[in-house]
Enzyme design. Structure first.
Site, PDB file in Angstrom:
ATOM      1  N   ASP A  17       0.822  -1.213   0.000  1.00 51.47           N
ATOM      2  CA  ASP A  17       0.000   0.000   0.000  1.00 51.47           C
ATOM      3  C   ASP A  17       0.853   1.258   0.000  1.00 51.47           C
ATOM      4  O   ASP A  17       0.498   2.264  -0.613  1.00 51.47           O
ATOM      5  CB  ASP A  17      -0.935   0.012   1.220  1.00 51.47           C
ATOM      6  CG  ASP A  17      -1.960  -1.103   1.178  1.00 51.47           C
ATOM      7  OD1 ASP A  17      -2.324  -1.532   0.066  1.00 51.47           O
ATOM      8  OD2 ASP A  17      -2.377  -1.579   2.260  1.00 51.47           O
ATOM      9  N   GLU A  56      -7.626  10.798 -12.356  1.00 55.20           N
ATOM     10  CA  GLU A  56      -7.908  11.985 -13.163  1.00 55.20           C
ATOM     11  C   GLU A  56      -6.799  13.018 -13.009  1.00 55.20           C
ATOM     12  O   GLU A  56      -6.413  13.345 -11.882  1.00 55.20           O
ATOM     13  CB  GLU A  56      -9.238  12.620 -12.748  1.00 55.20           C
ATOM     14  CG  GLU A  56     -10.463  11.756 -13.015  1.00 55.20           C
ATOM     15  CD  GLU A  56     -10.627  10.657 -11.989  1.00 55.20           C
ATOM     16  OE1 GLU A  56     -10.882   9.500 -12.396  1.00 55.20           O
ATOM     17  OE2 GLU A  56     -10.479  10.934 -10.786  1.00 55.20           O
ATOM     18  N   ASP A 257       0.944  -9.522  -1.523  1.00 52.49           N
ATOM     19  CA  ASP A 257      -0.313  -8.793  -1.324  1.00 52.49           C
ATOM     20  C   ASP A 257      -0.443  -7.713  -2.382  1.00 52.49           C
ATOM     21  O   ASP A 257       0.528  -7.013  -2.669  1.00 52.49           O
ATOM     22  CB  ASP A 257      -0.304  -8.097   0.037  1.00 52.49           C
ATOM     23  CG  ASP A 257      -1.268  -8.732   1.022  1.00 52.49           C
ATOM     24  OD1 ASP A 257      -2.311  -9.233   0.580  1.00 52.49           O
ATOM     25  OD2 ASP A 257      -0.976  -8.709   2.232  1.00 52.49           O
ATOM     26  N   ALA A 258      -1.639  -7.543  -2.912  1.00 51.42           N
ATOM     27  CA  ALA A 258      -1.887  -6.388  -3.774  1.00 51.42           C
ATOM     28  C   ALA A 258      -1.861  -5.120  -2.930  1.00 51.42           C
ATOM     29  O   ALA A 258      -2.168  -5.146  -1.742  1.00 51.42           O
ATOM     30  CB  ALA A 258      -3.242  -6.530  -4.469  1.00 51.42           C
ATOM     31  N   ARG A 263      -4.899   3.134   1.458  1.00 53.54           N
ATOM     32  CA  ARG A 263      -5.373   2.098   2.383  1.00 53.54           C
ATOM     33  C   ARG A 263      -4.693   2.161   3.742  1.00 53.54           C
ATOM     34  O   ARG A 263      -4.942   1.307   4.599  1.00 53.54           O
ATOM     35  CB  ARG A 263      -5.171   0.703   1.786  1.00 53.54           C
ATOM     36  CG  ARG A 263      -6.328   0.244   0.947  1.00 53.54           C
ATOM     37  CD  ARG A 263      -6.464  -1.264   0.887  1.00 53.54           C
ATOM     38  NE  ARG A 263      -5.238  -1.971   0.549  1.00 53.54           N
ATOM     39  CZ  ARG A 263      -5.242  -3.186   0.005  1.00 53.54           C
ATOM     40  NH1 ARG A 263      -6.370  -3.797  -0.271  1.00 53.54           N
ATOM     41  NH2 ARG A 263      -4.105  -3.788  -0.277  1.00 53.54           N
ATOM     42  N   LYS A 288      -8.010  19.430  -3.111  1.00 56.07           N
ATOM     43  CA  LYS A 288      -8.787  18.371  -2.459  1.00 56.07           C
ATOM     44  C   LYS A 288      -8.667  18.551  -0.947  1.00 56.07           C
ATOM     45  O   LYS A 288      -7.606  18.350  -0.359  1.00 56.07           O
ATOM     46  CB  LYS A 288      -8.270  16.987  -2.853  1.00 56.07           C
ATOM     47  CG  LYS A 288      -8.793  16.452  -4.177  1.00 56.07           C
ATOM     48  CD  LYS A 288      -8.226  17.162  -5.358  1.00 56.07           C
ATOM     49  CE  LYS A 288      -8.593  16.466  -6.676  1.00 56.07           C
ATOM     50  NZ  LYS A 288      -8.129  17.242  -7.835  1.00 56.07           N
ATOM     51  N   ASP A 290      -9.683  16.796   1.410  1.00 53.85           N
ATOM     52  CA  ASP A 290      -9.272  15.589   2.129  1.00 53.85           C
ATOM     53  C   ASP A 290      -7.838  15.738   2.617  1.00 53.85           C
ATOM     54  O   ASP A 290      -7.489  15.296   3.716  1.00 53.85           O
ATOM     55  CB  ASP A 290      -9.346  14.362   1.211  1.00 53.85           C
ATOM     56  CG  ASP A 290     -10.735  13.784   1.112  1.00 53.85           C
ATOM     57  OD1 ASP A 290     -11.570  14.103   1.972  1.00 53.85           O
ATOM     58  OD2 ASP A 290     -10.997  13.027   0.162  1.00 53.85           O
TER      59      ASP A 290
END
Length: 419
Positions: A17, A56, A257-258, A263, A288, A290
């Protein structure tokens, strides 16, 4: 006397991740370095032999995404057959980037509540809630468990990069459990380190022997140096120390693991010690909220604690897409404030400009990659976005604002109480 154990975890830069977070932020850095007005929402996926970048992007910048991705993966350490199933030189790199939706761009470019002030022009890039937190448990005003977990992860990566322990491979996780009494840390209860390693270790034939060596080496080369300067240290024999509890950790990274961008939002923030609004940071440009408003909320919370107004402070902000001013502001001091939560909230509303345009300008969020040789956000993508004295992060520099708050509260303090 209340007593409890609180646990936080961290991961190394080679965790699947975290590979994705770093790739997404390296792309953001490259785009902003050429075009500070770039709009970026880049997601990355890794799996065995594959790295996909999607999302994007609207930018005038020209970036060689494939070579940039390979460079990031190589720097992390996935650049030989030993890494197993994932190699910067041979992995497939797929690019699937679109432009930002014009519906979103319309609200970001021209805020719904724009009244002529240039800082009102940028609307929030999305709706949502963001939290910032600070406490007086560590010099960087972070909770002790996540601070210790990051220390161990950084040190684990360092001894691998410097080849002090030649059998270490890039993937790894740390976890620290701290004993609290009356809400103050008093002991390090447990340390857990899971680290990827080679199948063979020179001079040792058995799996049990390899695990014993790794355990001994990690205590000597990782745990003790990472905590040497702390008043509260782990104690050999009394602090439980767990290493690779399954017995071995050979298959790791994207082969095991992907990985996905975004995450590890709890690792990125406060280790679960404070609430989280749910939005990830990496791969997102500063419009953004976030990302940018979470940085601003940390700035506010840290200023409140640094000024002595509270020992613990959690700040919640909320935004509406295409609107500049926050929908709401809330401060929670958990009973540690010199004044009430309502008064703290009013103080924040008066002394902090929390519109996205003002946040971007205050911290220089669009220009930082250009100012720092094309690399800024990538460095935040591993080992936490807060409490990082090694990175000189603008949202961590609160001395001026803390002084301003200290001067402002004298009239608000109850009679007989001095600040």
């Amino acid at each position: 006397m209340s007593s409890y154990v609180f646990t936080s975890e961290s991961v190394t830069e080679g965790h699947p991740d975290k590979i994705c977070d770093q790739v997404s932020d390296a792309i953001l850095d490259a785009l902003l370095a050429e075009d500070p007005s770039s709009r970026v929402a880049c997601e990355t996926v890794v799996n065995t032999g594959l790295c996909l970048i999607t999302g994007e992007v609207t930018s005038k910048a020209q970036v060689d995404f494939i070579n940039l991705v390979r460079k990031v993966i190589r720097e992390i350490g996935y650049c030989s057959a030993l890494a197993g199933g994932f190699d910067a030189h041979s992995c497939a790199v797929l690019v699937a980037l679109d432009q930002q939706s014009p519906d979103i761009a319309q609200g970001v470019n021209e805020a719904d509540d724009h009244d002529g002030d240039p800082l009102d022009k940028i609307g929030a890039g999305d709706q949502g809630i963001m939290f910032g937190y600070a406490c007086d448990e560590t010099p960087e005003l972070m909770p002790l468990p996540i601070s210790l977990a990051h220390r161990l992860s950084r040190r684990l990566a360092m001894v691998r990069h410097e080849n002090l322990l030649s059998y270490l491979l890039p993937d790894g996780k740390t976890q620290v459990s701290v004993l609290y009494e009356n809400d103050r840390p008093v002991a390090i209860d447990t340390i857990l380190i899971s680290t990827q390693h080679t199948a063979k270790v020179e001079g040792i034939a058995s799996e049990s022997g390899i695990r014993e060596k790794i355990t001994s080496d990690l205590w000597e080369h990782v745990v003790e140096p990472a905590t040497a300067d702390l008043p509260l240290k782990p104690k050999k024999g009394s602090t439980r120390f767990l290493v690779n509890p399954t017995g071995k950790f050979v298959v790791g990274g994207p082969q095991g693991d992907a990985g996905l961008t975004g995450r590890k939002i709890i690792v990125d923030t406060y280790g679960g010690y404070a609430r989280h609004g749910g939005g990830a940071f990496s791969g997102k440009d500063p419009t953004k909220v976030d990302r940018s408003a979470a940085y601003a909320a940390r700035f506010v919370a840290k200023a409140l604690v640094s000024s002595g107004l509270a020992k613990r402070a959690e700040v919640q902000l909320s935004y509406a897409i295409g609107v500049a001013k926050p929908v709401s502001i809330l401060v929670e001091s958990f009973g540690t404030g010199l004044i009430s939560n309502a008064e703290l909230t009013n103080l924040v509303d008066k002394h902090f400009d929390l519109r996205p345009g003002a946040i971007i300008k205050k911290f220089g969020l669009q220009e930082l990659p250009q100012q720092r040789n094309g690399r800024f956000y990538q460095d935040t993508a591993a080992y936490g976005h807060f409490g990082r004295p090694d990175l000189n992060l603008p949202w961590e520099e609160v001395s001026e604002k803390a002084s301003e708050l200290s001067q402002a509260i004298s009239s608000l303090l109850p009679k007989g109480i001095t600040h």
